[in-house]
Motif scaffolding. Structure first.
Motif, short mmCIF file in Angstrom:
data_model
loop_
_atom_site.label_atom_id
_atom_site.label_comp_id
_atom_site.label_asym_id
_atom_site.label_seq_id
_atom_site.Cartn_x
_atom_site.Cartn_y
_atom_site.Cartn_z
N LEU A 266 -3.17 -24.77 21.11
CA LEU A 266 -2.20 -24.15 20.21
C LEU A 266 -2.89 -23.30 19.15
O LEU A 266 -2.41 -22.21 18.80
CB LEU A 266 -1.35 -25.23 19.53
CG LEU A 266 -0.28 -25.89 20.39
CD1 LEU A 266 0.41 -27.00 19.61
CD2 LEU A 266 0.74 -24.87 20.87
N TRP A 269 -3.73 -20.03 20.68
CA TRP A 269 -2.52 -19.23 20.89
C TRP A 269 -1.99 -18.68 19.57
O TRP A 269 -1.62 -17.50 19.49
CB TRP A 269 -1.46 -20.08 21.59
CG TRP A 269 -0.20 -19.34 21.90
CD1 TRP A 269 -0.09 -18.17 22.60
CD2 TRP A 269 1.13 -19.71 21.51
NE1 TRP A 269 1.24 -17.79 22.68
CE2 TRP A 269 2.01 -18.72 22.04
CE3 TRP A 269 1.67 -20.79 20.80
CZ2 TRP A 269 3.39 -18.77 21.85
CZ3 TRP A 269 3.04 -20.85 20.63
CH2 TRP A 269 3.88 -19.85 21.14
N GLY A 272 -4.08 -15.84 18.46
CA GLY A 272 -3.78 -14.67 19.28
C GLY A 272 -2.51 -13.98 18.84
O GLY A 272 -2.43 -12.74 18.84
N ARG A 273 -1.50 -14.74 18.43
CA ARG A 273 -0.25 -14.14 17.97
C ARG A 273 -0.41 -13.47 16.61
O ARG A 273 0.35 -12.56 16.27
CB ARG A 273 0.86 -15.20 17.89
CG ARG A 273 1.28 -15.79 19.22
CD ARG A 273 1.78 -14.75 20.21
NE ARG A 273 2.98 -14.06 19.75
CZ ARG A 273 4.23 -14.46 20.01
NH1 ARG A 273 4.43 -15.55 20.72
NH2 ARG A 273 5.26 -13.76 19.57
#
Length: 292
Positions: A266, A269, A272-273
């Motif tokens: 998580l 991720w 990355g967002r």
């Protein structure tokens, strides 16, 4: 101890605000989205540098591993602050002529991606539940310091393990997480309520709001996930090291250890967002490609 706390809660955010205002002065009145994007990333970089320095001072200023336990949350706080300032202060409002105002209310929830919001909410609930469990089950260490280890008695034998994130660690961490939450909410509200004119049309404005909200929420999720990595690892391994265990310790220890790789995935991720919020609905062909 007072210097790191002062730097984190007062000095660091003030310094970042000065950087963001300086960056805003270079973007004010310009429609060059490449130039704007460059200053947004400068603000991110400044937040990371200030956060690393603040985390180092906290680590050096707090003893018995308490500073080390706070390092991920301190870094996360400055990531949230940097992303929030970049999306609410640095990005300039476009010079526009006569416009019509929309009477439709803008709500924060309208600009939050469902999957990302769910993931952040889940990791936050798991993290807070972990802190509640460790706080409730911790015991004083051999020097009488409250909430530093986990202990159990089995007849004539006893066992203890640490460091264990009881109140000695969880109280300052929870306060820091509260600050991160408040900063996140403030940034999201500012994005939802900022005036139109940040893009050539109203649809493009909504796209930018969704991108800004995605970055801010993802930064908050990264802060919580990074904090949970350390808490779950130390709490889980301490429970599994116990020679004398209560019935709940072994399964809970394995469950906490199992959340570590999940939090790591998580975290990647979420980061990355922050960098690339992804394809968002209601995109407008009039929106410049560089406006991200």
């Amino acid at each position: 101890m007072a210097l790191p706390v002062l730097l984190v809660l007062v000095g660091g955010p003030l310094l970042l605000t000065v950087v963001a205002l300086a960056a805003q002065s270079f973007t004010r009145g310009r429609v060059d989205t490449r130039h704007e994007w460059w200053w947004v990333r400068v603000t991110w970089g400044a937040a990371l540098v200030v956060g690393v320095v603040a985390a180092w001072l906290v680590d050096a200023g707090l003893d018995l591993g308490r500073g080390t336990m706070l390092v991920p949350a301190v870094l996360g706080l400055f990531v949230v602050a940097g992303v929030g300032l970049a999306e609410t202060v640095v990005r300039p409002q476009r010079p526009t002529g006569a416009r019509t105002a929309s009477l439709a209310p803008r709500r924060v929830a309208d600009y939050l991606p469902r999957t990302l919001t769910t993931a952040v909410a889940v990791i936050a609930v798991v993290h807070l539940a972990t802190l509640g469990l460790t706080t409730a089950t911790a015991s004083p260490d051999d020097m009488g310091r409250t909430g530093r280890q986990i202990a159990a008695h089995c007849g004539d034998t006893s066992s203890g393990a640490g460091p264990y994130p009881g109140s000695f660690y969880s109280v300052p961490l929870t306060l820091l997480l509260l600050v991160i939450g408040l900063a996140t909410v403030a940034a999201l509200v500012a994005v939802a309520r900022r005036p139109r004119g940040f893009a050539p049309d109203d649809v493009g404005d909504d796209v930018l709001r969704r991108r800004s909200s995605t970055r801010i929420l993802a930064a908050a999720g990264a802060a919580v996930a990074a904090s949970h990595l350390g808490i779950a690892f130390f709490a889980g391994t301490a429970l599994l090291r116990m020679d004398c265990q209560r019935p709940w310790m072994d399964p809970v220890g394995w469950a906490l250890v199992a959340t570590v790789p999940v939090a790591l995935v998580l975290l990647g991720w979420f980061l990355g967002r922050v960098v690339a919020p992804g394809a968002l609905r209601a995109s407008s062909p009039a929106l410049p490609a560089g406006s991200r």
